[in-house]
Design an enzyme around this catalytic site. Structure first.
Site, PDB file in Angstrom:
ATOM      1  N   CYS A 148      -5.286   7.863   8.847  1.00  0.00           N
ATOM      2  CA  CYS A 148      -5.464   7.295  10.186  1.00  0.00           C
ATOM      3  C   CYS A 148      -5.238   8.372  11.239  1.00  0.00           C
ATOM      4  O   CYS A 148      -4.328   9.199  11.102  1.00  0.00           O
ATOM      5  CB  CYS A 148      -4.457   6.159  10.411  1.00  0.00           C
ATOM      6  SG  CYS A 148      -4.832   4.682   9.467  1.00  0.00           S
ATOM      7  N   ILE A 156       7.322   7.562  16.680  1.00  0.00           N
ATOM      8  CA  ILE A 156       6.969   8.225  15.418  1.00  0.00           C
ATOM      9  C   ILE A 156       5.692   9.059  15.552  1.00  0.00           C
ATOM     10  O   ILE A 156       5.660  10.227  15.178  1.00  0.00           O
ATOM     11  CB  ILE A 156       6.791   7.183  14.282  1.00  0.00           C
ATOM     12  CG1 ILE A 156       8.036   6.296  14.163  1.00  0.00           C
ATOM     13  CG2 ILE A 156       6.496   7.879  12.947  1.00  0.00           C
ATOM     14  CD1 ILE A 156       9.315   7.010  13.792  1.00  0.00           C
ATOM     15  N   ARG A 208      -0.631  15.238  12.684  1.00  0.00           N
ATOM     16  CA  ARG A 208       0.168  14.832  11.520  1.00  0.00           C
ATOM     17  C   ARG A 208       0.350  16.062  10.623  1.00  0.00           C
ATOM     18  O   ARG A 208      -0.300  16.207   9.587  1.00  0.00           O
ATOM     19  CB  ARG A 208      -0.513  13.689  10.763  1.00  0.00           C
ATOM     20  CG  ARG A 208      -0.659  12.435  11.597  1.00  0.00           C
ATOM     21  CD  ARG A 208      -1.317  11.286  10.861  1.00  0.00           C
ATOM     22  NE  ARG A 208      -0.433  10.624   9.910  1.00  0.00           N
ATOM     23  CZ  ARG A 208      -0.792   9.588   9.178  1.00  0.00           C
ATOM     24  NH1 ARG A 208      -2.009   9.087   9.263  1.00  0.00           N
ATOM     25  NH2 ARG A 208       0.064   9.032   8.321  1.00  0.00           N
ATOM     26  N   ASP A 211       4.316   0.926  11.967  1.00  0.00           N
ATOM     27  CA  ASP A 211       3.137   0.227  11.428  1.00  0.00           C
ATOM     28  C   ASP A 211       3.038  -1.210  11.943  1.00  0.00           C
ATOM     29  O   ASP A 211       1.977  -1.827  11.851  1.00  0.00           O
ATOM     30  CB  ASP A 211       3.175   0.222   9.895  1.00  0.00           C
ATOM     31  CG  ASP A 211       3.104   1.619   9.326  1.00  0.00           C
ATOM     32  OD1 ASP A 211       2.709   2.536  10.079  1.00  0.00           O
ATOM     33  OD2 ASP A 211       3.464   1.815   8.151  1.00  0.00           O
ATOM     34  N   LEU A 236       6.645  20.073   6.606  1.00  0.00           N
ATOM     35  CA  LEU A 236       7.838  19.672   5.828  1.00  0.00           C
ATOM     36  C   LEU A 236       7.531  19.630   4.329  1.00  0.00           C
ATOM     37  O   LEU A 236       8.364  19.979   3.493  1.00  0.00           O
ATOM     38  CB  LEU A 236       8.342  18.313   6.307  1.00  0.00           C
ATOM     39  CG  LEU A 236       9.031  18.311   7.674  1.00  0.00           C
ATOM     40  CD1 LEU A 236       9.217  16.890   8.192  1.00  0.00           C
ATOM     41  CD2 LEU A 236      10.385  19.002   7.579  1.00  0.00           C
ATOM     42  N   LYS A 240       0.832  -1.221   0.000  1.00  0.00           N
ATOM     43  CA  LYS A 240       0.000   0.000   0.000  1.00  0.00           C
ATOM     44  C   LYS A 240       0.858   1.260   0.000  1.00  0.00           C
ATOM     45  O   LYS A 240       0.650   2.166  -0.804  1.00  0.00           O
ATOM     46  CB  LYS A 240      -0.900   0.005   1.243  1.00  0.00           C
ATOM     47  CG  LYS A 240      -1.585   1.343   1.487  1.00  0.00           C
ATOM     48  CD  LYS A 240      -2.421   1.330   2.733  1.00  0.00           C
ATOM     49  CE  LYS A 240      -1.707   1.649   4.015  1.00  0.00           C
ATOM     50  NZ  LYS A 240      -1.524   3.059   4.352  1.00  0.00           N
ATOM     51  N   ASN A 241       1.834   1.307   0.916  1.00  0.00           N
ATOM     52  CA  ASN A 241       2.581   2.556   1.080  1.00  0.00           C
ATOM     53  C   ASN A 241       3.581   2.807  -0.033  1.00  0.00           C
ATOM     54  O   ASN A 241       4.216   3.859  -0.085  1.00  0.00           O
ATOM     55  CB  ASN A 241       3.251   2.589   2.453  1.00  0.00           C
ATOM     56  CG  ASN A 241       2.218   2.745   3.558  1.00  0.00           C
ATOM     57  OD1 ASN A 241       1.061   3.077   3.277  1.00  0.00           O
ATOM     58  ND2 ASN A 241       2.612   2.494   4.792  1.00  0.00           N
ATOM     59  N   ARG A 297      -4.240   9.950   3.886  1.00  0.00           N
ATOM     60  CA  ARG A 297      -3.085  10.827   4.101  1.00  0.00           C
ATOM     61  C   ARG A 297      -2.303  11.038   2.804  1.00  0.00           C
ATOM     62  O   ARG A 297      -1.790  12.107   2.510  1.00  0.00           O
ATOM     63  CB  ARG A 297      -2.188  10.164   5.159  1.00  0.00           C
ATOM     64  CG  ARG A 297      -0.858  10.812   5.378  1.00  0.00           C
ATOM     65  CD  ARG A 297      -0.967  12.073   6.180  1.00  0.00           C
ATOM     66  NE  ARG A 297       0.352  12.645   6.426  1.00  0.00           N
ATOM     67  CZ  ARG A 297       0.555  13.758   7.104  1.00  0.00           C
ATOM     68  NH1 ARG A 297      -0.450  14.431   7.595  1.00  0.00           N
ATOM     69  NH2 ARG A 297       1.770  14.220   7.285  1.00  0.00           N
ATOM     70  N   ARG A 353      -8.659  -0.540   4.005  1.00  0.00           N
ATOM     71  CA  ARG A 353      -7.814   0.497   3.398  1.00  0.00           C
ATOM     72  C   ARG A 353      -6.438  -0.048   3.069  1.00  0.00           C
ATOM     73  O   ARG A 353      -5.753   0.463   2.174  1.00  0.00           O
ATOM     74  CB  ARG A 353      -7.672   1.701   4.354  1.00  0.00           C
ATOM     75  CG  ARG A 353      -8.997   2.413   4.592  1.00  0.00           C
ATOM     76  CD  ARG A 353      -8.796   3.690   5.368  1.00  0.00           C
ATOM     77  NE  ARG A 353      -7.569   4.321   4.937  1.00  0.00           N
ATOM     78  CZ  ARG A 353      -6.756   4.998   5.723  1.00  0.00           C
ATOM     79  NH1 ARG A 353      -7.048   5.147   6.981  1.00  0.00           N
ATOM     80  NH2 ARG A 353      -5.667   5.539   5.246  1.00  0.00           N
TER      81      ARG A 353
END
Ligand code: EPZ
Length: 418
Positions: A116, A328, A121, A306, A125, A22-23, A92, A398
């Site tokens: 999420c 994180i 968040r 994660d 940056l 996914k990421n 996101r 998701r």
């Protein structure tokens, strides 16, 4: 409202195959916009977040087609540089379209992204990097507008934290900027490397991805490409955690073993036998796991945030105490509250969680509060006495293509009902 019903105390045995990450695929889909080319992606998982990315691309004027796990995107027809709030709020990763659209169109207008709920968040940056690349960025009435009518220009950018999303936005935007961009303190996650491989396959000139300094020489022209998305390392951890908590034997194929190197030692420390061969990982779990001294989430190559919820669920029934420090995100322990309803003994304080392993969990209705918390509850349900009911399973969809069907194929009994 769909719910899952997980029958506990069933052993797992067999083999599973990982889907695409996914990421990795989400920033790659956003990057299609910057290339303006025809792209064919293989191993593209069927996830709701991927559907949202395809809806954003379609809204921008791109043509998208899916056949099984192949997705074709023609970004040559892109004709719009705005993403409306209902689409932005779905995830996101929608923010990564900001760099792509500004570089491609000279302007972009987006809203703040969703995703999420893990505490604050911010996107400072991302925005500061685009300013450094020469864009004028304004934030007004909830709208983020970027303007660079003469195009972006290369710059030196140093991140104060190696943000994954900001690194991705910078790679995408700078790949079409004039001149060289040098990015320091970049995120080194494997998904960042996959994005750079994809952009390079389309004609970009990026070197150093996977290291702390990345150099991007901007190019004017991209070309069509065919690309295979890397395997999902967190899906692999989910399968392994499911096997570990149920005292099972399981092999996971098509993994990226190297990307699991910070997590596999935790399975070993908990008493599992782990064997890696090629792109497969086999795990044989003891009847009861041991607690693990200390797990600190870190940017890659450290232990992934994660995987934190999944490993916490797995250690809830271990012998002894396990300690977690979440470095994180400021609020990523919501699953602990739900796990405690099932009989776990987890205390959280700020960034720390202490898990006193209990003899066993018992089923009860629980609620997924985000993607990984949902998967963690499913893992816990596999080991609990009785049938665990999990609500808000849209969170799980998701990020997992077929989690319960996959686990059912190796002996679990998970039903999805309205
Ligand atoms: C990505 O989120 C992943 N999402 C997350 O996956 C993952 O947990 C996270 O990286 C960390 O590995 C996707 O790839 C779509 P970050 P991202 O920017 O990019 C702070 C999952 O379960 N920060 O690296 O949003 C931020 O507040 C998920 O699959 C700033 O301060 O993560 C956080 O504390 C959820 N300013 C930290 O950096 C910024 O501008 C890490 O965020 C950006 C980030």
């Amino acid at each position: 409202m769909e719910k899952l019903y997980v029958e506990g105390k069933r052993g797992l045995r067999g083999e599973l195959v990982c889907h695409g990450a996914k990421n990795s695929v989400l920033p790659i889909l956003a990057a299609c916009a910057v290339t303006g080319q025809e792209v064919l992606l293989h191993n593209c998982p069927a996830l709701t977040d991927v559907d949202i990315s395809l809806q954003i691309l379609a809204h921008l004027g791109c043509e998208c087609r899916r056949e099984g796990n192949d997705v074709a995107v023609d970004a040559g027809t892109l004709c719009c540089a705005q993403v409306p709030q209902p689409l932005m709020l779905q995830m996101r990763s929608s923010i990564v379209f900001l760099g792509a659209l500004t570089a491609r169109c000279g302007e972009a207008c987006l809203t703040y992204p969703g995703g999420c709920d893990l505490g604050a968040r911010p996107i400072d940056l991302h925005l500061d990097a685009l300013r450094a690349l020469g864009a004028q960025v304004t934030e007004e009435h909830g709208l983020i507008s970027c303007s660079a009518p003469e195009g972006l220009r290369g710059a030196s950018i140093a991140l104060y934290f190696p943000s994954v999303g900001a690194t991705e936005n910078i790679l995408i935007a700078a790949s079409r900027a004039r001149g060289r961009t040098v990015l320091t303190n970049a995120a080194q996650e494997p998904e960042v490397v996959d994005l750079a491989r994809f952009l390079n396959a389309c004609g970009a000139n990026i070197s150093g991805a996977g290291e702390s300094t990345i150099v991007i020489e901007g190019v004017e022209d991209f070309h069509p490409c065919e690309f295979t998305v890397m395997p999902d390392r967190i899906e692999a951890v989910t399968f392994l955690a499911a096997a570990a908590i149920t005292g099972s034997v399981l092999t996971v194929h098509k993994t990226d073993v190297d990307s699991l190197r910070a997590v596999l030692p935790i399975f070993l420390e908990s008493g599992c036998q782990v064997t890696c061969q090629g792109d497969s990982v086999s795990l044989r779990a003891p009847e009861r796991l041991n607690g693990v001294k200390m797990i600190r989430t870190m940017p890659y190559p450290g232990f992934s945030t994660d995987a934190q919820a999944l490993v916490m669920a797995m250690l809830a029934t271990a012998k002894g105490t396990s300690v977690f420090v979440e470095n994180i995100f400021e609020n990523r322990y919501k699953h602990a509250y739900e796990l405690n309803k099932m009989g776990a003994n987890i205390k959280t304080e700020g960034r720390m969680a202490v898990v006193e392993g209990v003899e066993g969990l018992t089923s009860c209705p629980v609620t997924a509060t985000d993607l990984r918390s949902g998967a963690a509850l499913l893992v816990a349900g596999l080991a609990a006495e009785g049938v665990t009911e999990i609500g808000h399973i849209f969170h799980i969809r998701r990020g997992y293509q077929s989690l319960w069907d996959d686990l059912n194929s190796v002996g679990a009994k998970i039903e999805q009902r309205d």
